[in-house]
Design a protein around this motif. Structure first.
Motif, mmCIF file in Angstrom:
data_model
loop_
_atom_site.group_PDB
_atom_site.id
_atom_site.type_symbol
_atom_site.label_atom_id
_atom_site.label_comp_id
_atom_site.label_asym_id
_atom_site.label_seq_id
_atom_site.Cartn_x
_atom_site.Cartn_y
_atom_site.Cartn_z
ATOM 1 N N LYS A 1 0.728 -1.456 -0.016
ATOM 2 C CA LYS A 1 -0.014 -0.007 0.221
ATOM 3 C C LYS A 1 0.814 0.985 0.030
ATOM 4 O O LYS A 1 0.636 2.157 -0.772
ATOM 5 N N LYS B 1 3.198 2.790 -3.155
ATOM 6 C CA LYS B 1 2.843 3.621 -4.141
ATOM 7 C C LYS B 1 3.065 4.901 -3.847
ATOM 8 O O LYS B 1 3.458 5.814 -4.734
ATOM 9 N N GLU B 2 2.815 5.283 -2.690
ATOM 10 C CA GLU B 2 2.924 6.729 -2.043
ATOM 11 C C GLU B 2 4.433 7.064 -1.989
ATOM 12 O O GLU B 2 4.814 8.141 -2.525
ATOM 13 N N THR C 1 -8.402 4.616 -0.105
ATOM 14 C CA THR C 1 -7.484 4.998 -1.432
ATOM 15 C C THR C 1 -6.024 5.297 -1.236
ATOM 16 O O THR C 1 -5.282 4.941 -1.526
ATOM 17 N N TYR C 2 -5.703 6.072 -0.073
ATOM 18 C CA TYR C 2 -4.739 6.383 0.357
ATOM 19 C C TYR C 2 -4.491 5.914 1.737
ATOM 20 O O TYR C 2 -5.470 6.086 2.598
ATOM 21 N N ALA D 1 -4.052 -3.594 -2.655
ATOM 22 C CA ALA D 1 -3.889 -2.112 -2.401
ATOM 23 C C ALA D 1 -5.095 -1.299 -3.569
ATOM 24 O O ALA D 1 -4.935 -1.916 -4.902
ATOM 25 N N TRP D 2 -5.591 -0.490 -2.826
ATOM 26 C CA TRP D 2 -6.455 0.293 -3.966
ATOM 27 C C TRP D 2 -5.875 0.835 -5.250
ATOM 28 O O TRP D 2 -4.728 1.354 -5.012
ATOM 29 N N THR D 3 -6.425 0.864 -6.137
ATOM 30 C CA THR D 3 -5.874 1.408 -7.478
ATOM 31 C C THR D 3 -7.144 2.145 -8.454
ATOM 32 O O THR D 3 -8.174 1.754 -8.195
ATOM 33 N N ASN E 1 1.114 1.472 -11.912
ATOM 34 C CA ASN E 1 2.330 1.293 -11.353
ATOM 35 C C ASN E 1 3.349 2.441 -11.171
ATOM 36 O O ASN E 1 4.334 2.510 -10.431
ATOM 37 N N VAL F 1 4.729 6.248 -11.616
ATOM 38 C CA VAL F 1 4.433 7.634 -10.914
ATOM 39 C C VAL F 1 4.003 8.650 -12.538
ATOM 40 O O VAL F 1 4.837 8.410 -13.357
ATOM 41 N N PHE F 2 2.956 9.398 -12.210
ATOM 42 C CA PHE F 2 2.695 9.943 -13.507
ATOM 43 C C PHE F 2 3.569 11.126 -13.877
ATOM 44 O O PHE F 2 4.101 11.750 -12.873
ATOM 45 N N LYS G 1 -5.035 11.498 -9.765
ATOM 46 C CA LYS G 1 -4.131 10.811 -10.308
ATOM 47 C C LYS G 1 -4.280 9.253 -10.449
ATOM 48 O O LYS G 1 -5.026 8.770 -9.907
ATOM 49 N N HIS H 1 -3.156 5.817 -9.729
ATOM 50 C CA HIS H 1 -2.449 5.245 -8.652
ATOM 51 C C HIS H 1 -2.511 3.644 -8.534
ATOM 52 O O HIS H 1 -3.679 3.427 -8.736
#
Lengths: 252, 163
Positions: free
Chosen positions: A129, A132-133, B51-52, B86-88, B114, B116-117, B161, B163
């Motif tokens: 989790k 990603k951050e 989400t996060y 994990a949420w996407t 996966n 990063v934008f 974004k 994610h």
């Protein structure tokens, strides 16, 4: 220590890094150099505090609920915090904020990338989790390192100074002790020794792009994981713990 | 005994319709926050995912779920938080993306989340559809959004974004 205590301590180490850096970054709230950076730094702080919460909730569960996540966060004395010295270093100037983030995020991408394969399903799920951050944090810190490093003479000077000043706290990130070794053996923890070369390559690439110089080999300061902190830690805690110390059990 | 009569699908429908507190035009089901509804004897077990990691809306959503189930007579409810999978943003379908756009938020662009934008991605303005837009900040008013501005209609807008 039995296996439960070892795992509990491991969660504290990971959670403390996130909590203490989250607190440091929160100090920039309403004081960011520009509005967008104010948002950015506090967004990163929020990610950190979310990660700390997840890890402390798990620690509390391991501990049989003897202390809650909030107790763990706010009711320990300084020497019981297990974070790396790097994350407690003060904000100084914006270059220090960015250098600290670059070092720790580059480490965390590798560390949590490895922890995703942990045999402990909860640690693995928190890792997948949070990673990603972290990638996002690293991108942000790298962008700023390049922008400031390859900027004006003053920004180059300040960015290089921050990179040099914080270098001595990066060795500790890769140290392995008995807790790390035991959890590595049981397939739960991360082997940090192979990460250092990858980390150096990543930092070197970013610094090159930023026209900055990689710091030379020097004495590396450690102690955070054993609870021996720099003088900045007590000041940070006195602010962070103020409410719970002045009004114990205060609730929102 | 009420919960014996109401099916799991009906429960999913009722609580799935709860609007996201930050973006009220889409529901927690459309966003992918609601993961599972099960019964363990008489206990109704609801699984949700943030989400996060630090999504501040989770507690609000939990209370809302309990309220709505209480209204149909289900009071023995446990809301469980999961981080895995994990949420996407991959879970957001085209229909929901259109709703986001109508609300003024540019929807997540690609599905391989996966990565990063990147700054140089062409982003359509949700207001005037112009492609001459520019990133102001990777971080926005909430963890899931970035800030853009449109150089044609001059309006700022948010991007959800990948994610």
């Amino acid at each position: 220590m039995n296996s439960k205590e070892i795992l509990y301590n491991y969660c504290l180490r990971l959670g403390d890094d996130a909590l203490i850096l989250g607190q440091r970054l929160s100090e920039l709230c309403s004081k960011g150099p520009i509005l967008e950076e104010d948002l950015a730094q506090t967004n990163i702080a929020l990610d950190m505090i979310g990660r700390a919460q997840a890890l402390f909730n798990y620690a509390s569960e391991i501990n049989g609920g003897k202390n809650t996540a909030d107790d763990i966060a706010y009711r320990r004395p300084e020497f019981q915090y297990r974070n790396h010295l790097l994350v407690e270093q003060p904000n100084e100037d914006f270059a220090h904020v960015i250098a600290r983030q670059l070092y720790i995020s580059a480490f965390e991408v590798l560390f949590y990338g490895s922890l995703e394969n942990s045999k402990d399903s909860i640690l693995a799920s928190i890792a997948s989790k949070t990673i990603k951050e972290i990638k996002y944090h690293l991108q942000h810190a790298s962008d700023w390192t390049v922008r400031l490093g390859d900027g004006t003479p003053e920004s180059t000077f300040k960015m290089q100074r921050a990179i040099n000043n914080l270098w001595m706290y990066t060795g500790e990130l890769f140290e392995m002790d008995s807790i790390d070794d035991q959890l590595l053996k049981s397939g739960i923890g991360v082997d940090k020794s192979p990460l250092i070369e990858k980390w150096r390559k990543q930092i070197q690439a970013t610094l090159s792009e930023a026209t900055l110089t990689m710091p030379e080999e020097m004495f590396m300061q450690s102690g955070g994981k054993q609870g021996v902190h720099t003088e900045h830690m007590g000041h940070l805690l006195s602010e962070m713990q103020y409410l719970q110390r002045a009004y114990p059990d205060a609730k929102w | 005994m009420v919960n014996k009569i109401i099916s799991i699908n009906e429960i999913k429908k009722i609580i799935g319709a709860i609007p996201d507190p930050e973006i009220p035009v889409i529901s927690i089901n459309e966003l992918g926050i609601l993961r599972e509804v099960e019964f363990d004897n008489d206990e109704c077990l609801i699984t949700i995912t943030p989400t996060y990691t630090a999504c501040p809306a989770m507690q609000f959503i939990e209370e809302e779920i309990k309220d709505r189930l209480g209204e149909i007579g289900i009071n023995n409810v446990k809301v469980k938080l999961t981080y895995s999978p994990a949420w996407t943003t991959d879970w957001i379908n085209e229909n929901t993306k259109q709703k986001l756009k109508n609300y003024g938020i540019a929807a997540p662009l690609h599905s391989s989340c996966n990565k990063v934008f990147q700054k140089n991605v062409m982003m359509n303005c949700p207001h005037c559809n112009s492609t001459t837009t520019e990133l102001i900040s990777r971080f926005g008013s909430t963890a899931c959004k970035a800030l853009y501005k449109c150089n044609t209609c001059k309006e700022p807008f948010e991007y959800f974004k990948c994610h």
